[in-house]
Write a protein that holds these residues in place. Structure first.
Motif, PDB file in Angstrom:
ATOM      1  N   ASN A 122       0.828  -1.215   0.000  1.00 17.17           N
ATOM      2  CA  ASN A 122       0.000   0.000   0.000  1.00 17.17           C
ATOM      3  C   ASN A 122       0.858   1.259   0.000  1.00 17.17           C
ATOM      4  O   ASN A 122       0.568   2.223  -0.707  1.00 17.17           O
ATOM      5  CB  ASN A 122      -0.933   0.021   1.211  1.00 17.17           C
ATOM      6  N   GLU A 125       2.329   1.909  -3.426  1.00 21.64           N
ATOM      7  CA  GLU A 125       1.292   2.352  -4.368  1.00 21.64           C
ATOM      8  C   GLU A 125       0.908   3.816  -4.141  1.00 21.64           C
ATOM      9  O   GLU A 125       0.578   4.527  -5.095  1.00 21.64           O
ATOM     10  CB  GLU A 125       0.033   1.479  -4.227  1.00 21.64           C
ATOM     11  N   ASP A 133      -1.800   1.416  -7.745  1.00 29.37           N
ATOM     12  CA  ASP A 133      -2.487   0.127  -7.955  1.00 29.37           C
ATOM     13  C   ASP A 133      -1.599  -0.987  -8.523  1.00 29.37           C
ATOM     14  O   ASP A 133      -2.085  -1.932  -9.135  1.00 29.37           O
ATOM     15  CB  ASP A 133      -3.699   0.292  -8.897  1.00 29.37           C
ATOM     16  N   THR A 136      -2.316  -4.630  -7.117  1.00 33.10           N
ATOM     17  CA  THR A 136      -3.748  -4.968  -7.012  1.00 33.10           C
ATOM     18  C   THR A 136      -4.022  -6.463  -7.171  1.00 33.10           C
ATOM     19  O   THR A 136      -4.915  -7.011  -6.534  1.00 33.10           O
ATOM     20  CB  THR A 136      -4.546  -4.220  -8.112  1.00 33.10           C
ATOM     21  N   ASP A 137      -3.261  -7.119  -8.038  1.00 35.00           N
ATOM     22  CA  ASP A 137      -3.569  -8.527  -8.362  1.00 35.00           C
ATOM     23  C   ASP A 137      -3.062  -9.520  -7.322  1.00 35.00           C
ATOM     24  O   ASP A 137      -3.298 -10.719  -7.457  1.00 35.00           O
ATOM     25  CB  ASP A 137      -2.955  -8.895  -9.722  1.00 35.00           C
ATOM     26  N   ASP A 139      -3.510 -11.031  -3.969  1.00 30.97           N
ATOM     27  CA  ASP A 139      -4.428 -11.166  -2.838  1.00 30.97           C
ATOM     28  C   ASP A 139      -3.753 -12.041  -1.775  1.00 30.97           C
ATOM     29  O   ASP A 139      -3.705 -13.262  -1.890  1.00 30.97           O
ATOM     30  CB  ASP A 139      -5.737 -11.799  -3.324  1.00 30.97           C
ATOM     31  N   ASN A 261       0.134  -3.924 -15.204  1.00 30.16           N
ATOM     32  CA  ASN A 261       0.980  -3.902 -14.004  1.00 30.16           C
ATOM     33  C   ASN A 261       2.275  -4.670 -14.237  1.00 30.16           C
ATOM     34  O   ASN A 261       3.348  -4.259 -13.796  1.00 30.16           O
ATOM     35  CB  ASN A 261       0.226  -4.497 -12.811  1.00 30.16           C
TER      36      ASN A 261
END
Length: 532
Positions: A122, A125, A133, A136-137, A139, A261
């Protein structure tokens, strides 16, 4: 040689990271985890190496040493000034407890907390728009990592420990970039059909890049544009052939966010400065880009999705990219929409190279009209037929179309490279020798029997603007003439040999005996038929 060894070591470490995830998810998913965490390590390690250099004016022995020096310096009164300097230098700042080195130690001591890694993601980013972002991918709380909090956390910790073996302290950008590039290629191979959207095989990339850069290798401030950039590999090839790679400006657009990304990470890992890359997540056909600053480029490289659907809305006839042609590429086949977009963004002295299916060479209706206009304007410079089954996502043969904005002639060079390949397990492969022979034919720009043909505009006009390669390059292999008298002699000889063998077989049958009357009766019938 040491560089090659380092690169191999790096690849094997990164690939063993993939092994941790392989049983849990498919390659298209685990590539995001692996490449994202490798990228975080790269950002963290680069940061610690730079911060150590700023404090101690040198290179640390280990990353742990750099981290310790950084922690001590933050206790002093110049802490804020150091952070400001690092922000200017790197575009981001990583707190000591969010460095990859800290995470790896924690993972080894069974005290790793994935919330901290998420916080690290975070912070990066939010530190600069170029990183927005980016993770983002990934998780970190996905059930695919395992069932329950503990197992998921353990999987991430295992991955962090494994990737920590990659020695980025002693690997330059080229080594790291090549290792990343290799991984992307491996994922493409494992993913198969889904790979088309993010990967162009290296052989095709090499041909496209060498063609587009020809005559511009020594240009300082070379600009290269790929409006369907995938993971950015095609763009990055330019630096391999340019004499001033540090000055290249890269422009790219990609529709798929995950792939976009990946391209951003790929740029940084190849050591491309933030100010030299302008990448965008968007739909190339729906909205033109770029429209400000630089809008035309020395090199345009493209491997768009083949015969994709697009809106082809009437409003596009007023769009400057398409308005000169009076018609639009058909709804069901956007091939010429991509081609015209690329040509529109080409400088008047630049070169564009695009890979497309063969249909664009001969299909009728609107595509015929666009093709005729391009040929009358002298925009089509060369057409190169590639071998079939080169790509991960399709086995169809493809071609490269080379375009120029303004030139004196309207002749077109045709090259048939369809047989220049080695058969691979899954895909056919073009070797460096195959690439070299294509480039020699391209540079020569003359007719070579069964390989290339330099067609005058009049030849093409006579063919009703059909660019199908076999119309121009005859690669038909004539079969050897048959010598009839020799063939008759051979047949006679074969008959005699058959007769002899049959005679010997008959003699053997006559020597056979049996007490069983049925068997003897059948045997005598057979002998009778053979003699008859």
């Amino acid at each position: 040689m040491a560089e090659l060894e380092n690169s191999k070591d790096l690849i094997s470490v990164l690939w063993s990271g993939a092994d941790i995830l392989r049983s849990k998810m498919d390659a298209n998913e685990y590539k995001d985890y692996l490449l994202g965490i490798v990228f975080y390590k790269y950002l963290s390690d680069s940061f610690l190496i730079k911060v150590y250099d700023m404090i101690c004016d040198g290179k640390p022995e280990t990353l742990r040493e750099a981290l310790n020096v950084y922690i001590e310096e933050l206790k002093g009164e110049d802490a804020e000034e150091l952070k400001e300097q690092m922000k200017d230098e790197c575009h981001y700042v990583i707190e000591p407890e969010l460095t990859y080195t800290y995470f790896a130690d924690a993972a080894r001591n069974n005290s790793f907390n994935r919330e901290q890694l998420q916080k690290g993601f975070n912070n990066i980013e939010q530190s600069d728009p170029i990183f927005a972002d980016l993770f983002t991918d990934i998780d970190l709380y996905s059930n695919r990592l395992g069932t329950g909090d503990q197992k998921q956390s353990d999987t991430v910790a295992s991955l962090i420990k494994e990737i920590d073996k990659a020695d980025l302290l002693n690997s330059n950008a080229e080594i790291l970039g090549n290792a990343y590039e290799y991984l992307i290629g491996q994922f493409a191979s494992e993913t198969g059909k889904k790979a088309g959207e993010f990967y162009t095989p290296q052989a095709v990339s090499k041909i496209l890049t060498q063609i587009a850069i020809a005559g511009q290798e020594d240009r300082k401030g070379l600009s290269v544009y790929d409006p369907c950039m995938g993971s950015g590999s095609l763009l990055l090839n330019a630096k391999k052939y340019a004499e001033h790679p540090g000055y290249i400006k890269y422009y790219g657009q990609e529709l798929n966010t995950s792939t976009y990304n990946l391209a951003r990470m790929n740029m940084f890992l190849h050591g491309i400065a933030a100010e030299n890359q302008k990448l965008r997540n968007g739909d190339t056909l729906d909205g033109d880009w770029p429209t400000e600053e630089e809008t035309d480029f020395h090199m345009v490289l493209m491997n768009p999705p083949y015969s994709a659907k697009w809106s082809a809305a009437a409003g596009f006839l007023q769009d400057e990219r398409f308005s000169d042609y009076g018609v639009l590429a058909p709804k069901s086949k956007a091939d010429y929409a991509f081609l015209l977009h690329g040509l529109y963004h080409l400088k008047s002295n630049g070169t564009m190279a695009i890979v497309l299916p063969h249909g664009v060479l001969f299909r009728g209706a609107a595509e015929w009209k666009i093709r005729e206009k391009l040929l009358r304007s002298g925009n089509i410079y060369a057409v190169i037929g590639l071998p079939a089954n080169l790509f991960y996502n399709t086995s169809i043969p493809t071609c490269i179309i080379v375009l120029k904005k303004h030139r004196d002639g309207r002749d077109v060079l045709f090259i048939d490279a369809s047989k220049k390949f080695d058969k691979g397990k899954k895909q056919n492969e073009m070797t460096d020798d195959h690439i070299k022979s294509v480039m020699e034919l391209y540079t020569k720009r003359e007719t070579v029997e069964k390989e290339s043909f330099l067609a005058r505009f009049e030849d093409i006009e006579k063919n009703d603007f059909n660019l199908n390669i076999p119309r121009y390059v005859d690669n038909f292999e004539k079969e050897e003439e048959v010598d009839l008298s020799e063939l008759l002699t051979e047949m006679k000889k074969t008959d005699e040999e058959l007769e002899q063998v049959q005679g010997e077989f008959l003699s053997l049958l006559k020597e056979l005996t049996s007490d069983d009357e049925t068997i003897m009766s059948s045997l005598n019938d057979l002998i009778g038929k053979m003699e008859g």
